[in-house]
Structure formats: structure tokens, C-alpha cells
Design a protein around this motif. Structure first.
Motif: not given
Length: 247
Positions: A26-27, A187-194
Motif C-alpha cells: 500500500a503506497g 495509544g498509537w494511531t494505526v492505519h491499515t490497507r488491504h
């Protein structure tokens, strides 16, 4: 990592899969990385350096990569195939024991999380959190596969393969979601992508190598499983999840 590969020859397997990995990652997650004046990146389980070749052009220069792998041969290949204007050092050893990421701008890994236990993922998360170091962790399998044309045995093969991925307390297809929860609990922010592999007729060699590894692992888990004999596969989708964890 070199502990699991689908071809029996890790460098060849990694060469085969590198274009599919590059197309799948995921670019958009790399684009979210904070910019800095100098980037020091640790690549865990670097293999032949495909993450370096994929990510280096997406980050500002200068860049220094610290490449970790168990296999000295793979490290030698990685260091000898660096992108232009990138420096690197190779470190051989058990990356599951790493705990100090100070003076590191970014931790990366590719197809690694699913090989780790819960304790090892927690150690990785803790090291990132304690250092305040973002993590870009890509191509973790999710346990979902589609093979075209399908065979009646595919469901049982996939179930056995996923159980094989979970052997010896490894998280296997549960690893990415587990890692997301661990980062978020701190407490971290996590972004996910397939980030699925979508393999077609032009990738026949990769499909054959993947399918051999898939069925071999499934039969190791359950030797009573029938495996289709001569089989023509026109397409495979192997699902993965990428994640970017930020302080």
C-alpha cells in the motif's frame, strides 16, 4: 525471513515474488510517513532487500538502512543491490530479540508478522513505542485465498494451511490484527490497507511456486488431505494486510 519459503530456494522464491510484493504493498501508507532531515530505517527480515528497493524512492534522502536477517547470503544480496544514493549496513542475527530502536526513524518489515508469536509481536511493538519510532509492516497474510478455477478441495487445503501458519504458537493469519490492537492499546494511531497479491497468467512461475508451497504446508498439517493432481491455475488472489503505526 528465511525460515519459511515456498520454493525451497529462498533467493529464487524472493526474486519471483518481488514484483508481486511491489504491486501489492500500500503506497498510500508510505505517503503518510512523516518527513525528516535524515532517515534511518531498520528493515526486519530484509531478505534480498525488496523493501529497500520499493520504499527508498518514496522517502526523502539521505537514507541509511540497517538490514536485519538470519541469512548472511540474503544480506549479501540485499547490500549489493541497493538503490542509488542509499547506504546500508547488514546485521545477522535473531531479529525477534531486537528491543532497542533508538536513533531509528522507521521500522519496516515485509511478510514477517505472520511468522511471529504473540510475545514476539509484543516485543516489536514495545521497542517501537519506547523509541517513538513509526512502523510500516506490510504483506501479512490474512488467511484468505481465491484460486481460479476452484477445486472442491480448496477449502480444506486453506484451513490446513492456516493451521500450519499457526504452528509453534505463531500468530499466522491473526498476526496483523493482533499487532494493530497492540499498537492501539499503547495509544498509537494505526492505519491499515488491504494489499492482495492478484496473480494472473503472466505470473505462472510464481503461481506454481506459491501453490507448491501452499499444498506442501497443508499436507504437512493434515496428511490425509487430497491434493488435486494435474491442475491448471489461471489466477490466484492471496490477501494481505499492511499497517502503519504512528505515535
Amino acid at each position: 525471513m528465511t525460515t519459511v519459503d515456498s520454493s525451497g530456494y529462498a533467493p529464487e522464491w524472493l526474486r519471483l515474488r518481488e514484483p508481486a510484493d511491489a504491486a501489492a504493498r500500500a503506497g498510500s501508507l508510505a505517503a503518510r510517513l512523516p518527513a525528516g532531515t535524515e532517515t534511518v530505517i531498520r528493515d526486519l527480515g530484509c531478505g534480498t532487500g525488496s523493501m529497500t528497493r520499493w520504499l527508498a524512492g518514496r522517502l526523502p534522502l539521505p537514507q541509511h538502512w540497517i538490514l536485519h536477517d538470519r541469512d548472511p547470503l540474503l544480506l549479501e544480496i540485499a547490500v549489493s543491490n541497493l538503490p542509488a544514493r542509499v547506504t546500508a549496513e547488514a546485521r545477522t542475527g535473531d531479529l525477534t530479540q531486537l528491543s532497542d530502536f533508538t536513533q531509528t526513524t522507521l521500522v519496516t518489515a515485509s511478510a514477517l508478522l505472520d511468522l511471529l508469536t504473540a510475545q514476539e509481536v509484543r516485543r516489536l511493538v514495545n521497542a517501537c513505542v519506547e523509541a517513538g519510532c513509526p512502523a510500516l509492516l506490510t504483506l501479512s497474510v490474512t488467511g484468505d485465498v481465491e484460486i481460479t478455477p476452484a477445486e472442491p478441495a480448496d477449502g480444506a487445503l486453506l484451513e490446513a494451511f492456516n493451521d500450519h501458519q499457526r504452528r509453534e504458537s505463531r500468530l499466522g493469519p491473526d498476526a496483523a490484527v493482533f499487532a494493530v490492537r497492540e499498537f492501539e492499546s499503547r495509544g498509537w494511531t494505526v492505519h491499515t490497507r488491504h494489499s492482495p497479491w492478484r496473480l494472473g497468467s503472466t505470473q505462472d512461475a510464481l503461481i506454481r511456486a506459491w501453490y507448491h508451497g501452499f499444498t506442501t504446508a497443508a499436507r504437512e498439517q493434515n496428511r490425509r488431505l487430497p491434493v488435486p493432481g494435474e491442475r491448471t491455475i489461471t489466477a490466484v488472489t492471496v490477501h494481505h494486510l499492511d499497517l502503519l503505526a504512528l505515535p
